[in-house]
Design an enzyme around this catalytic site. Structure first.
Site, PDB file in Angstrom:
ATOM      1  N   LYS A  12      31.226 -40.763  68.069  1.00  6.48           N
ATOM      2  CA  LYS A  12      30.483 -41.595  69.009  1.00  6.48           C
ATOM      3  C   LYS A  12      29.730 -40.794  70.068  1.00  6.48           C
ATOM      4  O   LYS A  12      29.031 -41.382  70.898  1.00  6.48           O
ATOM      5  CB  LYS A  12      31.433 -42.570  69.710  1.00  6.48           C
ATOM      6  CG  LYS A  12      32.139 -43.542  68.784  1.00  6.48           C
ATOM      7  CD  LYS A  12      33.068 -44.461  69.560  1.00  6.48           C
ATOM      8  CE  LYS A  12      33.794 -45.414  68.636  1.00  6.48           C
ATOM      9  NZ  LYS A  12      34.723 -46.295  69.372  1.00  6.48           N
ATOM     10  N   ASP A  39      30.939 -38.994  51.383  1.00  7.44           N
ATOM     11  CA  ASP A  39      29.900 -39.759  50.693  1.00  7.44           C
ATOM     12  C   ASP A  39      29.025 -38.910  49.779  1.00  7.44           C
ATOM     13  O   ASP A  39      28.311 -39.449  48.932  1.00  7.44           O
ATOM     14  CB  ASP A  39      28.998 -40.464  51.713  1.00  7.44           C
ATOM     15  CG  ASP A  39      29.775 -41.341  52.682  1.00  7.44           C
ATOM     16  OD1 ASP A  39      30.832 -41.852  52.273  1.00  7.44           O
ATOM     17  OD2 ASP A  39      29.339 -41.494  53.835  1.00  7.44           O
ATOM     18  N   ARG A  93      40.447 -60.951  42.501  1.00  7.66           N
ATOM     19  CA  ARG A  93      40.961 -60.426  43.769  1.00  7.66           C
ATOM     20  C   ARG A  93      40.093 -59.243  44.200  1.00  7.66           C
ATOM     21  O   ARG A  93      39.548 -58.520  43.352  1.00  7.66           O
ATOM     22  CB  ARG A  93      42.412 -59.961  43.630  1.00  7.66           C
ATOM     23  CG  ARG A  93      43.401 -61.067  43.315  1.00  7.66           C
ATOM     24  CD  ARG A  93      43.652 -61.935  44.537  1.00  7.66           C
ATOM     25  NE  ARG A  93      44.739 -62.871  44.298  1.00  7.66           N
ATOM     26  CZ  ARG A  93      44.584 -64.080  43.778  1.00  7.66           C
ATOM     27  NH1 ARG A  93      43.370 -64.487  43.409  1.00  7.66           N
ATOM     28  NH2 ARG A  93      45.615 -64.883  43.597  1.00  7.66           N
ATOM     29  N   THR A 113      31.023 -34.605  54.287  1.00  5.26           N
ATOM     30  CA  THR A 113      31.067 -36.054  54.161  1.00  5.26           C
ATOM     31  C   THR A 113      31.675 -36.418  52.828  1.00  5.26           C
ATOM     32  O   THR A 113      31.355 -35.815  51.803  1.00  5.26           O
ATOM     33  CB  THR A 113      29.674 -36.710  54.278  1.00  5.26           C
ATOM     34  OG1 THR A 113      29.775 -38.095  53.934  1.00  5.26           O
ATOM     35  CG2 THR A 113      28.656 -36.054  53.375  1.00  5.26           C
ATOM     36  N   GLY A 118      33.278 -38.614  61.152  1.00  2.86           N
ATOM     37  CA  GLY A 118      34.517 -39.098  60.554  1.00  2.86           C
ATOM     38  C   GLY A 118      35.344 -37.967  59.984  1.00  2.86           C
ATOM     39  O   GLY A 118      34.825 -36.933  59.578  1.00  2.86           O
TER      40      GLY A 118
END
Length: 367
Positions: free
Chosen positions: A80, A146, A285, A144, A15
């Protein structure tokens, strides 16, 4: 070792992430100005390595001028394509799947590339390790948002993602207060809660739900009601996409076949919002920040870290320390073997400062 390396390749995989261009810039500038090397950029990650010549582009000082502030990657990316298990069309026009890594190795040789810098996360670096096993001179750079890669304290992109999430929380607070609502903010992070806990603390959230601590939704509702009893008419709950209830499992948005990482998390924010509206008595919400956390200009911290990583990666190549990944230990740069890094993702430690800080200010963690 310097005499053995004249031309290096650099590629980005997985990503996109703020700071990728800053790493590329640092690689090119260090390689050319300090070591007199040629640099070749490989576009579209491992797919470009497979396709060969047309995807290989020379990178000059002019090419990387001014890109330090830009998000994304000038070399493009793909999450991918694993050349050790790759889908391709054979000479008969039939789709096949198999190990085509030798094609990548041969394309590097044809291009005269002596060593390769691979910038990516766990999946990209796994293939980097596998190419190192085949004799390619590889150095990895950890990427990353993350912040879950093992061996390194911080990955570039994390600081920008947290800043983006925090800015969003700041904006959502005003609308939550205006309408006396609970707003659930779902952030990325996969199976690690670093973005969630960091942005929750920075954004002054009432609760943070992370994968490392399975939550009891009733305790979150109780925390919101207690705050309301003290006069607070709204609430902000930050939830990591990989958060799960006690005894339950993660929420999966979709499964992508033929992807190295087929599971796509997402949707837990909507689930929690529905539960809290019923249990806490406030209109609720959900907002899913999604790919906004990947985009935009990197923060100054990420630009500096990316520059340090890229420059150090070239240094490791020239010192012959192949098969390693650049790591940050405190403020010092070092390296660890790709063999040791792969498959050992990092998590938020309950005894660490993130959790201690959250508990110290009475933030609900759902437990």
């Amino acid at each position: 070792m310097m005499s053995e390396i004249k031309r290096i390749g650099v590629m980005t995989g997985g990503g996109d992430c703020p700071g990728l261009n800053a790493v590329i810039r640092a690689v090119v500038k260090t390689a050319i100005l300090k070591y007199g090397l040629e640099v070749v950029g490989i576009k579209h990650g491992y797919r470009g390595l497979y396709l060969g010549e047309d995807e290989f582009v020379p990178l000059t000082l002019h090419d990387v001028s001014g890109i330090i502030s830009k998000g994304g990657t000038m070399l493009y990316s793909s999450n991918k394509d694993n050349l050790f298990d790759y889908s391709y069309i054979d000479e008969h026009g039939q789709e096949q799947r198999g190990d085509v890594s030798d094609v990548g190795v041969n394309n590097l040789k044809k291009a005269g590339i002596d060593a390769l810098i691979v910038i990516g996360g766990d999946g990209t670096l796994t293939s980097g390790r596998d190419f190192a096993r085949k004799g390619v001179k590889v150095i990895g750079v950890p990427k990353t948002i993350d912040n879950d890669l093992a061996s390194t304290d911080t990955t570039f992109g994390f600081d920008t993602a947290v800043a983006t999430a925090t800015e969003s929380i700041d904006k959502l607070r005003t609308t939550a207060e205006s309408h006396s609502r609970t707003i659930v903010v779902e952030v990325m992070g996969r199976y690690a809660g670093f973005i969630a806990i960091a942005s929750a603390i920075a954004g002054g959230a009432d609760a943070a739900l992370i994968p490392e601590i399975p939550y009891d939704i009733n305790k979150v509702a109780d925390a919101i009601k207690e705050n309301r009893a003290r006069g607070k008419n709204f609430a902000i709950v930050v939830v990591a996409e990989g958060a799960k209830p006690i005894g339950g499992d993660v929420v999966i948005s979709k499964v992508i076949d033929n992807s190295p990482d087929p599971i796509r998390l997402g949707g837990v924010g909507e689930v929690i919002a529905g539960q809290l509206e019923h249990l806490a008595g406030l209109e609720c919400r959900a907002t899913i920040l999604g790919h906004t956390q990947r985009g935009g200009s990197p923060t100054s911290n990420d630009r500096i870290l990316s520059t340090r990583y890229g420059s150090y990666a070239v240094k490791l190549l020239m010192e012959g320390k192949f098969g390693n990944m650049v790591v940050l230990d405190g403020t010092k740069l070092g390296y660890d073997s790709l063999e040791n890094v792969i498959g050992k993702n990092k998590a938020v430690e309950e005894s660490g400062y993130w959790i201690k800080t959250a508990r110290a200010i009475d933030m609900c963690l759902g437990d």
